[in-house]
Design a protein around this motif. Structure first.
Motif, PDB file in Angstrom:
ATOM      1  N   GLY A 135      12.470  70.035  45.675  1.00  0.00           N
ATOM      2  CA  GLY A 135      11.808  70.298  46.906  1.00  0.00           C
ATOM      3  C   GLY A 135      12.648  70.013  48.098  1.00  0.00           C
ATOM      4  O   GLY A 135      12.029  70.226  49.192  1.00  0.00           O
ATOM      5  N   ALA A 136      13.726  69.839  47.974  1.00  0.00           N
ATOM      6  CA  ALA A 136      14.718  69.614  49.201  1.00  0.00           C
ATOM      7  C   ALA A 136      14.807  70.754  49.989  1.00  0.00           C
ATOM      8  O   ALA A 136      15.390  70.685  51.069  1.00  0.00           O
ATOM      9  N   GLY A 137      14.833  71.915  49.509  1.00  0.00           N
ATOM     10  CA  GLY A 137      15.077  73.085  50.251  1.00  0.00           C
ATOM     11  C   GLY A 137      16.353  73.876  49.705  1.00  0.00           C
ATOM     12  O   GLY A 137      16.715  74.700  50.284  1.00  0.00           O
ATOM     13  N   LYS A 138      17.098  73.472  48.753  1.00  0.00           N
ATOM     14  CA  LYS A 138      18.370  74.021  48.236  1.00  0.00           C
ATOM     15  C   LYS A 138      18.187  75.416  47.899  1.00  0.00           C
ATOM     16  O   LYS A 138      18.788  76.336  48.352  1.00  0.00           O
ATOM     17  N   SER A 139      17.102  75.728  47.158  1.00  0.00           N
ATOM     18  CA  SER A 139      16.997  77.287  46.595  1.00  0.00           C
ATOM     19  C   SER A 139      16.753  78.277  47.837  1.00  0.00           C
ATOM     20  O   SER A 139      17.061  79.215  47.826  1.00  0.00           O
ATOM     21  N   THR A 140      15.868  77.431  48.685  1.00  0.00           N
ATOM     22  CA  THR A 140      15.421  78.300  49.953  1.00  0.00           C
ATOM     23  C   THR A 140      16.794  78.563  50.704  1.00  0.00           C
ATOM     24  O   THR A 140      16.796  79.918  51.212  1.00  0.00           O
TER      25      THR A 140
HETATM   26  N1  LIG Z   1       8.201  81.404  48.587  1.00  0.00           N
HETATM   27  C1  LIG Z   1       7.602  80.237  49.015  1.00  0.00           C
HETATM   28  N2  LIG Z   1       6.480  80.074  49.240  1.00  0.00           N
HETATM   29  C2  LIG Z   1       5.763  78.998  49.783  1.00  0.00           C
HETATM   30  N3  LIG Z   1       6.537  77.485  49.943  1.00  0.00           N
HETATM   31  C3  LIG Z   1       7.961  77.737  49.093  1.00  0.00           C
HETATM   32  C4  LIG Z   1       8.308  78.953  48.663  1.00  0.00           C
HETATM   33  N4  LIG Z   1       9.494  78.800  48.279  1.00  0.00           N
HETATM   34  C5  LIG Z   1       9.917  77.353  48.452  1.00  0.00           C
HETATM   35  N5  LIG Z   1       8.639  76.703  49.233  1.00  0.00           N
HETATM   36  C6  LIG Z   1       8.468  75.484  49.361  1.00  0.00           C
HETATM   37  O1  LIG Z   1       9.711  74.888  50.111  1.00  0.00           O
HETATM   38  C7  LIG Z   1      10.188  73.506  49.796  1.00  0.00           C
HETATM   39  C8  LIG Z   1      11.567  73.833  49.281  1.00  0.00           C
HETATM   40  O2  LIG Z   1      11.753  74.343  47.880  1.00  0.00           O
HETATM   41  P1  LIG Z   1      12.971  74.785  47.438  1.00  0.00           P
HETATM   42  O3  LIG Z   1      13.822  75.602  48.338  1.00  0.00           O
HETATM   43  O4  LIG Z   1      12.813  75.490  45.951  1.00  0.00           O
HETATM   44  O5  LIG Z   1      13.692  73.303  46.905  1.00  0.00           O
HETATM   45  P2  LIG Z   1      14.739  72.868  45.962  1.00  0.00           P
HETATM   46  O6  LIG Z   1      15.427  74.071  45.503  1.00  0.00           O
HETATM   47  O7  LIG Z   1      15.757  71.933  46.734  1.00  0.00           O
HETATM   48  O8  LIG Z   1      14.117  72.207  44.885  1.00  0.00           O
HETATM   49  C9  LIG Z   1       9.264  73.111  48.816  1.00  0.00           C
HETATM   50  O9  LIG Z   1       8.003  72.409  49.249  1.00  0.00           O
HETATM   51  C10 LIG Z   1       8.794  74.539  47.930  1.00  0.00           C
HETATM   52  O10 LIG Z   1       7.219  74.289  47.707  1.00  0.00           O
END
Ligand SMILES: Nc1ncnc2c1ncn2[C@@H]1O[C@H](COP(=O)(O)OP(=O)(O)O)[C@@H](O)[C@H]1O
Ligand SMILES: [Mg+2]
Length: 271
Positions: free
Chosen positions: A57-62
């Motif tokens: 949930g840190a935002g890495k994948s985003t």
């Molecule tokens: N497509 C999306 N729609 C809504 N919320 C999202 C989406 N993708 C990620 N999030 C939210 O953004 C935050 C960061 O997620 P993510 O980037 O997956 O973190 P990590 O990869 O570090 O675990 C989380 O709160 C996640 O629920």
């Protein structure tokens, strides 16, 4: 102290510091009311491995999805090799020179190794010169893998027959091999056993030593400490720390990731 620069050019280069392959400035990403990235700034030096660590949930994948053209930032800027870029889709990111190695590899089992290396790039697949082009592609694939000292049975082998480590080696080769300027790896060894993980890490080290640039997302601290030159720590959509790998420890990273240690966004690693 280094000696004084001898020319105006040298002075300009040393004042500018190391070449930045990637420079992300103040990127925000909102999904409706969810703030996934809350003003993230990171950079990756050319020829280095930068790691990003952070809890779920840190935002890495985003951030990775923004860097690969899957998502567009709500605001902020991205410069790539000194040029500001806007990447509307993954093809555009590839054209800019960003390649990604995904967790699921995206290899096609029933194709040969060389066909997998050319997957998505076989622009000249058909037509009268098909056989010549086929031979040329197989030859280029062979050269690429031998240049990387990758141990595979034959370029004509189907990917299905390869071990997990060999498959990952093919996937990494594909992600660095076609003029990629930056290769992003999201948990590249999560699915591998210890021996294969070491092989893949050795390959990444060789590629880094050949001057390739990587952004590594990993939960494996040993791997981050072994492969990276610098580490960006993320929490709740923000960068909460930045360290030279040689100047930090697993304990400090855990403290930053969990918030046990207060954020030090302003602190820059020493030179
Ligand atoms: N497509 C999306 N729609 C809504 N919320 C999202 C989406 N993708 C990620 N999030 C939210 O953004 C935050 C960061 O997620 P993510 O980037 O997956 O973190 P990590 O990869 O570090 O675990 C989380 O709160 C996640 O629920
Ligand atoms: Mg993730």
């Amino acid at each position: 102290m280094t000696p004084a620069a001898s020319t105006a050019y040298d002075a300009a280069v040393s004042a500018a510091g190391p070449r930045k392959m990637l420079d992300v400035r103040n990127v925000r990403k909102h999904f409706g009311p969810v703030v996934a990235l809350d003003g993230v700034s990171i950079s990756v030096e050319a020829g280095k491995v930068a790691a990003i660590v952070g809890d779920n949930g840190a935002g890495k994948s985003t951030l990775v999805k923004i860097l690969t053209g899957v998502h567009q930032p709500t605001s902020g800027e991205i410069a790539f090799d000194g040029q500001p870029v806007v990447m509307h889709d993954p093809d555009e990111a590839r054209r800019v020179g960003v390649e990604t190695l995904f967790q699921d590899l995206a290899l096609v089992d029933d194709l040969t190794i060389w066909q997998n290396l050319f997957l998505g790039r076989e622009l000249t697949w058909g037509g009268p010169l098909r056989l010549t082009r086929k031979r040329a592609m197989a030859e280029r694939a062979r050269e690429m893998l031998s240049g990387l000292q990758i141990n595979i049975p034959s370029i004509e082998a189907r990917v299905r027959r390869l071990s997990g480590g060999q498959r990952q080696a093919v996937a990494i080769s594909r992600a660095v091999g076609w003029n990629a300027k930056l290769t992003i790896m999201d948990e590249p060894t999560a699915a591998l056993g210890v021996k294969e993980r070491t092989e893949v890490e050795n390959l990444i080290e060789r590629l880094r030593d050949q001057g390739r640039t990587f952004l590594l997302i990993s939960h494996n601290f040993d791997q981050v400490m072994r492969l990276s030159n610098e580490i960006w720590i993320m929490r709740n959509g923000r960068v909460v720390g930045h360290r030279r790998t040689a100047e930090t420890s697993g304990d400090e990273l855990v403290a930053l990731i969990t918030g046990a240690k207060p954020a030090e966004i302003g602190r820059k690693p020493s030179d």
